[in-house]
Structures are given as C-alpha cells and as structure tokens.
Design an enzyme around this catalytic site. Structure first.
Site, PDB file in Angstrom:
ATOM      1  CG  HIS A 306      27.332  62.563 139.331  1.00 42.90           C
ATOM      2  ND1 HIS A 306      26.678  63.660 139.818  1.00 42.90           N
ATOM      3  CD2 HIS A 306      27.961  62.966 138.218  1.00 42.90           C
ATOM      4  CE1 HIS A 306      26.891  64.686 139.015  1.00 42.90           C
ATOM      5  NE2 HIS A 306      27.680  64.303 138.041  1.00 42.90           N
ATOM      6  CG  ASP A 363      33.674  61.360 132.888  1.00 44.61           C
ATOM      7  OD1 ASP A 363      33.478  61.894 134.000  1.00 44.61           O
ATOM      8  OD2 ASP A 363      33.802  62.012 131.842  1.00 44.61           O
TER       9      ASP A 363
HETATM   10  C1  SDX Z   1      32.019  64.406 136.425  1.00 49.66           C
HETATM   11  O1  SDX Z   1      29.534  67.530 139.352  1.00 49.66           O
HETATM   12  C2  SDX Z   1      29.255  67.169 138.103  1.00 49.66           C
HETATM   13  O2  SDX Z   1      28.184  67.371 137.586  1.00 49.66           O
HETATM   14  C3  SDX Z   1      30.424  66.505 137.387  1.00 49.66           C
HETATM   15  C4  SDX Z   1      30.145  66.007 135.993  1.00 49.66           C
HETATM   16  C5  SDX Z   1      29.860  67.143 135.035  1.00 49.66           C
HETATM   17  O3  SDX Z   1      29.243  66.891 133.994  1.00 49.66           O
HETATM   18  O4  SDX Z   1      30.361  68.281 135.278  1.00 49.66           O
HETATM   19  O5  SDX Z   1      29.048  65.111 136.003  1.00 49.66           O
HETATM   20  C6  SDX Z   1      31.348  65.277 135.422  1.00 49.66           C
HETATM   21  O6  SDX Z   1      32.919  64.850 137.087  1.00 49.66           O
HETATM   22  C7  SDX Z   1      31.500  62.995 136.641  1.00 49.66           C
HETATM   23  C8  SDX Z   1      32.221  62.256 137.812  1.00 49.66           C
HETATM   24  C9  SDX Z   1      33.543  61.709 137.256  1.00 49.66           C
HETATM   25  N1  SDX Z   1      34.366  61.159 138.347  1.00 49.66           N
HETATM   26  C10 SDX Z   1      34.591  59.839 138.484  1.00 49.66           C
HETATM   27  O7  SDX Z   1      34.040  58.974 137.791  1.00 49.66           O
HETATM   28  C11 SDX Z   1      35.612  59.500 139.561  1.00 49.66           C
HETATM   29  C12 SDX Z   1      35.065  58.340 140.422  1.00 49.66           C
HETATM   30  N2  SDX Z   1      33.921  58.854 141.186  1.00 49.66           N
HETATM   31  C13 SDX Z   1      34.206  59.345 142.525  1.00 49.66           C
HETATM   32  O8  SDX Z   1      35.455  59.854 142.783  1.00 49.66           O
HETATM   33  C14 SDX Z   1      33.012  60.044 143.169  1.00 49.66           C
HETATM   34  O9  SDX Z   1      31.920  59.277 142.915  1.00 49.66           O
HETATM   35  C15 SDX Z   1      32.712  61.493 142.796  1.00 49.66           C
HETATM   36  C16 SDX Z   1      33.905  62.365 142.915  1.00 49.66           C
HETATM   37  C17 SDX Z   1      32.197  61.551 141.387  1.00 49.66           C
HETATM   38  C18 SDX Z   1      31.617  61.973 143.745  1.00 49.66           C
HETATM   39  O10 SDX Z   1      32.190  62.114 144.986  1.00 49.66           O
HETATM   40  P1  SDX Z   1      31.298  62.505 146.285  1.00 49.66           P
HETATM   41  O11 SDX Z   1      29.953  62.990 145.890  1.00 49.66           O
HETATM   42  O12 SDX Z   1      32.129  63.385 147.154  1.00 49.66           O
HETATM   43  O13 SDX Z   1      31.031  61.134 146.951  1.00 49.66           O
HETATM   44  P2  SDX Z   1      32.056  60.396 147.909  1.00 49.66           P
HETATM   45  O14 SDX Z   1      33.438  60.466 147.317  1.00 49.66           O
HETATM   46  O15 SDX Z   1      31.860  60.915 149.303  1.00 49.66           O
HETATM   47  O16 SDX Z   1      31.547  58.883 147.801  1.00 49.66           O
HETATM   48  C19 SDX Z   1      30.439  58.449 148.584  1.00 49.66           C
HETATM   49  C20 SDX Z   1      30.803  57.020 148.946  1.00 49.66           C
HETATM   50  C21 SDX Z   1      32.185  56.900 149.599  1.00 49.66           C
HETATM   51  O17 SDX Z   1      32.147  55.776 150.480  1.00 49.66           O
HETATM   52  P3  SDX Z   1      31.882  56.064 152.058  1.00 49.66           P
HETATM   53  O18 SDX Z   1      32.959  57.053 152.508  1.00 49.66           O
HETATM   54  O19 SDX Z   1      30.485  56.631 152.158  1.00 49.66           O
HETATM   55  O20 SDX Z   1      32.040  54.683 152.696  1.00 49.66           O
HETATM   56  O21 SDX Z   1      30.856  56.208 147.768  1.00 49.66           O
HETATM   57  C22 SDX Z   1      32.202  55.724 147.585  1.00 49.66           C
HETATM   58  C23 SDX Z   1      33.107  56.566 148.456  1.00 49.66           C
HETATM   59  O22 SDX Z   1      34.228  55.800 148.882  1.00 49.66           O
HETATM   60  N3  SDX Z   1      32.500  55.908 146.168  1.00 49.66           N
HETATM   61  C24 SDX Z   1      33.120  55.014 145.398  1.00 49.66           C
HETATM   62  C25 SDX Z   1      33.146  55.602 144.115  1.00 49.66           C
HETATM   63  N4  SDX Z   1      32.562  56.810 144.146  1.00 49.66           N
HETATM   64  C26 SDX Z   1      32.169  57.003 145.429  1.00 49.66           C
HETATM   65  N5  SDX Z   1      33.647  53.795 145.650  1.00 49.66           N
HETATM   66  C27 SDX Z   1      34.213  53.157 144.602  1.00 49.66           C
HETATM   67  N6  SDX Z   1      34.279  53.635 143.334  1.00 49.66           N
HETATM   68  C28 SDX Z   1      33.752  54.868 143.062  1.00 49.66           C
HETATM   69  N7  SDX Z   1      33.798  55.336 141.812  1.00 49.66           N
END
Ligand code: SDX
Length: 429
Positions: A306, A363
């Site tokens: 998140h 989720d």
């Molecule tokens: C919702 O914003 C809100 O409040 C949203 C929400 C709401 O109520 O409105 O809470 C609802 O959207 C919840 C999130 C649902 N999405 C997912 O579950 C999809 C999987 N999660 C990711 O795509 C990610 O965690 C996000 C999109 C939720 C957050 O993305 P960020 O903040 O841009 O973080 P990032 O993608 O830069 O990740 C940071 C690191 C990265 O690694 P590095 O580049 O630092 O090496 O963590 C890794 C990412 O690769 N990472 C994951 C991961 N999520 C982040 N690695 C594996 N699996 C994951 N799920």
C-alpha cells in the site's frame, strides 16, 4: 503553529520562505504555493510527498495502521454502525441522532429506483461486457436523466445529486449483474435495508421468493463500510480533479469508477482472487512468492502492499474476521482461504516483504467473502465502486465548499525538443 516556516536557498537567488501548516493530527505540510515566484516548481510524480488539499473527512496513519472517518476508528464503525450511518457521518461530519438517521435512511431508500429508460440503456452493451465498463457508462449517463441536479454551485443540486448517486449505485450495480446473466432486473424494495436490498436485487428472481441471509447481509454491509472512503487515493483524487473544473457530479463519479478499475487500485480485489485461483494449492505458494520478489518478473502479490500503510491495513483485519464468520455461517470450506492464510503467513515472515513493509490490504480477503456470498469475480470492483461512492461524494462536496477551491492544473518538467523550424512534407521528401 504561528510563524513556523521552511526556507529554500537557491544559489544566486534570495531565500524563499514558505510557511509550515499543521493539521489536527498527522504530518505538517510546507505551503509551496509561493514557490512559483522563484521560477521553480516542485517535482513529485505519483504525489508521494504532496498534499493536494486540506480535508476533514478521513485520516490514515500508515505506520500505525490507523484509519479514522471523522475521527471514528474504522473497526468501531464496522462493528457498531451500519453503512448508511457511516455514510451520514462521512457526509455530515457527526454521528446522527436516531431521528436524523431515520430521516437520512428514508431519503436514500426512496431514491433507489432508476429512470425506466436506463433499463433500455443497458441493452446497448454486450452481455459479456465487463461490469465496470457498463458502470462507467450508465453512471455517466445519469447526467442525461437528471438535469435538475447539475448546477454544482447550487447547494440543493449538490445534495439531491449526492442522494441520487448513493441510492442508485446498488440498483445499477445489481442491474449490471442481472444483465450479464440474462435475467430480468429486480426492482428495489423499500422494506429492506441497504445491504439486504442490494443482495435481493442481485439474487432474487420473479419466479420465487428470495430470503436474504442476515449474516450475509451483515457481512455485505460491513464490506460496504470497509470500502467507504480512504482520503486522497487515486480514484478520489480523480473525482476531485474532475470536479475542480465544475463537471457535474455524475461525470465526476464516472471518472472515479474508471480510475478505481485499475488492478493497482480497486481492481486488485478481482486480481487477488484470480491470483489465489492461479496459485491453486498450498504447494505452489513458495513459487509465487519467489515470482513476486523477482525484479525481472512483473508478477506482484495482489492484495499486498500500500502507498500509505506500512503496517497491517486495519480494514484487512476486520475483513479477515468477517471472512471466517461468513464461511462458518454458510458452512463453506474454501481452499482459497487456506491458500490466502498460508500466503499471508509466509509473506509476513519473508525478509523481502518485511523490509518493504508489504502487508495485506483491504483487497486481500474481500474476494473470498464475495465469492462465498455468490458474487462473481467480475463484480468485485463494482462492489468497491458502490461502497466508495459515498467517499467520492463527500470529497467532491468538501472541495466545492472549500474557499481555496480552484481548477486543478499541475505543471511539469519538460524534457522534450527545443524550439525548431517545421518543414512541410514536400520539403522533407
Ligand atoms: C487500494 O491509495 C489507497 O488508499 C488505495 C486503497 C483505497 O482504499 O482507496 O487502499 C485501495 O488500491 C489498495 C491497494 C490494492 N493494490 C494491490 O493490492 C496491487 C498490489 N500492490 C502494489 O501494486 C503496490 O503495493 C501499490 C500499488 C498498492 C502501492 O504501490 P507504491 O506505493 O507505488 O509502491 P511501489 O509499487 O513503489 O512498491 C514499493 C516496493 C517496490 O519494490 P522496489 O522497487 O522498492 O524494489 O515494493 C514492491 C515494489 O516492487 N512491491 C511489491 C508489491 N507491492 C509493492 N512486490 C510484490 N508484491 C506486491 N504486492
């Protein structure tokens, strides 16, 4: 906090003092509105360090896993109030009296029907269209039916549009499902609660009585509450930006639905269940955890991570409890729950996820409950949109009441071509 400021020193320029503003709780902000006088912009793709507005609706402490709606903790609301009471709180700022609650519920109940011509509007879509595509269309089309509530500068127009959207989202959502399976639309009933009415419109048919299971209705209502609002997330920011141009409320909510559809946002509940189905058994979990950790593999654990929560999402805790309640009540043994719980256990003990503070989010468990209730995976994000409509409306209304409200128009860092002469095609040959 009087006179606290940040001073920016830019070589060859006079220092730029920027006031520091503090809120009720949470991080203070540096007011950069004066920065423009220096000839510089801030640069923050994805808005990781940018507060886009002042708001009093929801507060999240990502490090502590805290979520407050108008100051009330999400677990207390989910366990002690129903969704309509939470809607009242989000929209009005205070908990309603018994009389205020009953009046609010009565208005919502009496606006649940949609214009009869909207039924024929559905028939322009293929039966196998994704329901989120249909929702983008039919919610935006409400502007074609309700011309008496489009003047965003009129408080009464804003109020009636808010009630129409809050009331009609369950009806339109259930119509999406019925249309996709070729069954007739079921009209809303005024003798049912908000969640009961939605489930009845989803699963009743004209040939026999349909009794809503009270445990399922309570779980559905709790799911609505857990998705109601979440401060400046992508879809809410979309609604605010669309609304800042003066666009009508139906168009703004349709824009929010479109943004929520993305798998990184509200589409994650559908993607998470499909991921659990793809993993299939406990034996495959390690392989998928390794894929999620592999930088060269685009696979991510859906339902994990998140932008704000760097601790357990408090909504996921309530959702997990509701998940166990529903499966027990319906006497369902879903192997996907076993996969989800083992995946959570492994991920929460794995250095990669621990170091990146990746925890289950809202989720992660919601899909298992929705599947147990009998809602198809393609409808999961529609449920999220239905639930989040009140949050979108609350922020849209707050924006219109904000004296600082102006059209949102970000700037950019331009790295394209410098000025150059254009030659017509015949001179370039
Ligand atoms: C919702 O914003 C809100 O409040 C949203 C929400 C709401 O109520 O409105 O809470 C609802 O959207 C919840 C999130 C649902 N999405 C997912 O579950 C999809 C999987 N999660 C990711 O795509 C990610 O965690 C996000 C999109 C939720 C957050 O993305 P960020 O903040 O841009 O973080 P990032 O993608 O830069 O990740 C940071 C690191 C990265 O690694 P590095 O580049 O630092 O090496 O963590 C890794 C990412 O690769 N990472 C994951 C991961 N999520 C982040 N690695 C594996 N699996 C994951 N799920």
């Amino acid at each position: 906090m009087a006179d606290k400021k940040a001073t920016l020193h830019i070589e060859g320029q006079a220092p730029v003092d920027m006031p520091i503003m503090d809120g009720t709780i949470g991080p203070e902000v540096i007011d950069v509105r004066k920065l423009g006088t220096s000839g510089y912009f801030t640069f923050d793709p994805g808005f990781l360090a940018t507060a886009s507005c002042e708001s009093q609706i929801t507060y999240i402490d990502g490090d502590k896993g805290v979520l407050l709606h108008r100051g009330f903790p999400i677990d207390q609301l989910a366990n002690n109030a129903d969704y309509l009471e939470v809607c009242y709180i989000l929209l009005n700022g205070q908990a309603p009296s018994r009389e205020e609650y009953e009046a609010f519920k009565d208005i919502v109940t009496r606006h649940t029907m949609v214009h009869e011509q909207i039924s024929s509007f559905f028939h322009g879509f293929r039966r196998d269209a994704h329901p989120m595509a249909v929702m983008c269309g039919v919610v935006g089309a409400l502007a074609a039916f309700y011309h008496d509530s489009l003047d965003v500068s009129n408080d009464e127009h804003r109020e009636i549009a808010a009630f129409r959207l809050l009331s009609k989202m369950p009806t339109l959502s259930a119509m999406c499902y019925k249309y996709s399976i070729g069954q007739p639309f079921i009209y809303p009933r005024n003798d049912l609660t908000y969640a009961e009415n939605f489930l009845h419109m989803m699963f009743a048919n004209p040939c026999e009585e349909y009794e809503v299971n009270p445990v399922v209705a309570r779980a559905m209502d709790k799911i609505f509450t857990l998705h109601a609002d979440h401060e400046q997330n992508a879809s809410t920011s979309t609604v605010r930006l669309a609304g800042s141009s003066g666009a009508n409320p139906f168009a703004c909510i349709a824009a929010g639905i479109a943004s929520l559809w993305g798998p990184a946002h509200g589409g994650a509940n559908e993607a998470c269940l499909r991921m659990l189905e793809e993993i299939g058994s406990l034996d495959n979990i390690d392989e998928y955890v390794e894929k999620a950790k592999d930088k060269d593999d685009p696979f991510r654990l859906m339902g994990f991570g998140h932008r704000v929560y760097k601790n357990y999402d408090p909504r996921a805790t309530v959702m997990r409890e509701a998940c166990h309640e529903v499966l027990k009540e319906l006497n369902i043994k879903d192997p996907l729950l076993d996969v989800a719980m083992e995946l959570e256990r492994i991920a929460l003990s794995d250095e990669y996820f621990v170091s990146k503070k990746l925890y289950p989010n809202v989720d992660f468990y919601s899909g298992i409950i929705l599947k147990a209730i009998g809602i198809p995976v393609s409808m999961f994000t529609v449920i999220f949109a239905l639930s989040r409509t009140v949050g979108w409306i609350a922020h849209w209304s707050e924006m219109h009441s904000d004296p600082n409200n102006r059209i949102g128009r970000p700037r950019q860092l331009y790295t394209g071509e410098e000025l150059r002469e254009f030659k017509p095609l015949h001179e370039r040959e």
